[in-house]
Design a protein around this motif. Structure first.
Motif, short mmCIF file in Angstrom:
data_model
loop_
_atom_site.label_atom_id
_atom_site.label_comp_id
_atom_site.label_asym_id
_atom_site.label_seq_id
_atom_site.Cartn_x
_atom_site.Cartn_y
_atom_site.Cartn_z
N ASN A 167 0.83 -1.21 0.00
CA ASN A 167 0.00 0.00 0.00
C ASN A 167 0.86 1.26 0.00
OD1 ASN A 167 -2.35 -1.50 0.08
ND2 ASN A 167 -2.66 -1.27 2.28
N VAL A 168 1.95 1.22 0.77
CA VAL A 168 2.84 2.38 0.85
C VAL A 168 3.50 2.65 -0.51
CG1 VAL A 168 4.96 3.26 1.89
CG2 VAL A 168 3.27 2.09 3.32
N GLY A 210 0.30 5.43 -13.83
CA GLY A 210 -1.05 5.23 -13.30
C GLY A 210 -1.60 3.85 -13.60
N PHE A 211 -1.40 3.37 -14.83
CA PHE A 211 -1.93 2.06 -15.20
C PHE A 211 -1.24 0.95 -14.41
CE2 PHE A 211 -1.87 -1.78 -17.87
CZ PHE A 211 -3.23 -1.98 -18.02
N GLY A 212 0.08 1.04 -14.28
CA GLY A 212 0.81 0.03 -13.52
C GLY A 212 0.36 -0.02 -12.07
N LEU A 213 0.12 1.15 -11.47
CA LEU A 213 -0.31 1.20 -10.08
C LEU A 213 -1.72 0.63 -9.91
CD1 LEU A 213 1.04 4.74 -9.15
CD2 LEU A 213 1.88 2.55 -8.28
N CYS A 214 -2.59 0.91 -10.88
CA CYS A 214 -3.95 0.38 -10.79
C CYS A 214 -3.97 -1.14 -10.85
CB CYS A 214 -4.80 0.95 -11.93
SG CYS A 214 -5.14 2.70 -11.77
N ILE A 272 -17.29 -5.86 3.12
CA ILE A 272 -17.43 -5.99 1.67
C ILE A 272 -17.44 -4.63 0.97
CG2 ILE A 272 -18.95 -6.75 -0.18
CD1 ILE A 272 -19.81 -9.07 1.58
N ILE A 273 -18.28 -3.71 1.42
CA ILE A 273 -18.38 -2.40 0.76
C ILE A 273 -17.09 -1.60 0.92
CG2 ILE A 273 -19.57 -0.17 0.79
CD1 ILE A 273 -22.16 -1.64 1.31
N PRO A 274 -16.54 -1.45 2.14
CA PRO A 274 -15.29 -0.68 2.25
C PRO A 274 -14.14 -1.26 1.43
CG PRO A 274 -16.30 -0.98 4.40
CD PRO A 274 -17.05 -1.87 3.46
N ASN A 275 -13.95 -2.57 1.50
CA ASN A 275 -12.85 -3.18 0.75
C ASN A 275 -13.15 -3.28 -0.73
OD1 ASN A 275 -10.72 -4.09 2.79
ND2 ASN A 275 -12.58 -4.91 3.72
N GLY A 276 -14.44 -3.37 -1.07
CA GLY A 276 -14.81 -3.43 -2.48
C GLY A 276 -14.50 -2.16 -3.23
N ALA A 277 -14.46 -1.04 -2.50
CA ALA A 277 -14.14 0.23 -3.15
C ALA A 277 -12.75 0.20 -3.78
CB ALA A 277 -14.22 1.37 -2.12
N TRP A 278 -11.83 -0.57 -3.17
CA TRP A 278 -10.47 -0.66 -3.72
C TRP A 278 -10.37 -1.66 -4.87
CZ3 TRP A 278 -10.86 1.98 0.71
CH2 TRP A 278 -9.94 3.00 0.92
N LEU A 279 -11.49 -2.26 -5.24
CA LEU A 279 -11.58 -3.03 -6.48
C LEU A 279 -12.25 -2.22 -7.58
CD1 LEU A 279 -12.68 -6.57 -5.22
CD2 LEU A 279 -10.46 -5.96 -6.16
N VAL A 280 -13.33 -1.52 -7.20
CA VAL A 280 -14.14 -0.80 -8.19
C VAL A 280 -13.41 0.41 -8.75
CG1 VAL A 280 -16.28 0.48 -8.57
CG2 VAL A 280 -16.30 -1.60 -7.18
N PHE A 281 -12.97 1.32 -7.88
CA PHE A 281 -12.38 2.57 -8.36
C PHE A 281 -11.02 2.37 -9.05
CE2 PHE A 281 -15.46 4.13 -5.22
CZ PHE A 281 -16.09 5.10 -5.98
N PRO A 282 -10.11 1.56 -8.51
CA PRO A 282 -8.87 1.32 -9.26
C PRO A 282 -9.11 0.62 -10.60
CG PRO A 282 -8.53 0.81 -6.95
CD PRO A 282 -10.01 1.02 -7.14
N MET A 296 -1.60 -3.04 -9.90
CA MET A 296 -1.05 -3.46 -8.61
C MET A 296 -2.11 -3.41 -7.52
SD MET A 296 2.28 -1.84 -6.69
CE MET A 296 2.90 -2.51 -5.15
N THR A 297 -2.88 -2.33 -7.48
CA THR A 297 -3.91 -2.17 -6.45
C THR A 297 -4.99 -3.22 -6.57
OG1 THR A 297 -3.53 0.23 -6.38
CG2 THR A 297 -5.60 -0.58 -5.46
#
Length: 229
Positions: A107-108, A144-148, A183-193, A150-151
């Protein structure tokens, strides 16, 4: 008889550098540029402070955990979340589970990369929309694409780790708690990236199309191409 020497002066060797190629193709009807997506910028502004907060909690354990001298008031919400997801609670800490710190270390790295993207946009962007033309736009999109990727990959691993371990860390929750607190909080890091990856990939492919001579190619969101013919 045609002299072959004249061809050397009439047809000089081409300059194949990417920036030159993009400049030449823009004269044929298409100008490539990267315009930062407002939704991407908004997500980064919201998510980056949360990731810093989370990383400080993880690397500050056990002092940032309940009963630790750093816990209140900054990391008080983790008293609840540590009971929802044991990977953040005393169970993982007492078992010396390294997954929590390992994924936080990634994450860092991601955050540093996203901050670099925002810096490029602020430093080299033009106009109110901070448009990045040619070379700097390519750098920003590539980073940006590489980081996405990765995320999304790391977050998917986080979910799969629960699935393949029999939901050892979250299986004790009732359905509503699991939905709203995990599910919702962690799912945000799937949807937006994932959306960010789409935006960066679209602009990269558009730039490659123009560089290859297909100036008619347009991204889903683009400014009106200039016509210099």
């Amino acid at each position: 008889m045609v002299s072959t020497r004249s061809h050397k002066t009439e047809f000089p060797p081409p300059d194949l550098s990417p920036s030159k190629a993009l400049t030449r193709t823009s004269r044929r009807g298409g100008k490539w540029q990267h315009t930062p997506d407002p939704a991407v910028l908004l997500w980064l502004i919201i998510s980056l402070p949360l990731v810093v907060w989370d990383a400080a909690y993880v690397f500050g354990r056990p002092y940032t955990m309940p009963d630790g001298w750093l816990h209140s008031p900054i990391w008080t919400p983790y008293a609840l979340y540590g009971e929802v997801d044991y990977i953040y609670g005393w169970k993982a800490w007492n078992e010396h589970n390294g997954f929590t710190a390992a994924q936080t270390a990634l994450n860092v790295i991601e955050s540093i990369g996203y901050i670099a993207y925002l810096w490029v946009v602020w430093k080299f962007g033009e106009g109110k929309k901070r448009v990045l033309p040619n070379a700097w736009g390519g750098v920003a999109c590539l980073v940006g694409f590489g980081l996405c990727v990765m995320t999304v990959s790391k977050t998917a691993l986080y979910w799969l780790n629960e699935s393949f371990s029999g939901f050892e860390n979250i299986g004790h929750n009732d359905p509503l708690s699991l939905l709203f607190l995990w599910i919702i909080p962690n799912g945000a890091w799937l949807v937006f990236p994932s959306y960010m990856g789409y935006v960066f990939a679209r602009d990269i492919l558009h730039g490659l199309a123009i560089a290859s001579g297909d100036a008619s190619s347009k991204p889903a969101r683009a400014t009106t191409p200039t016509k210099d013919e």
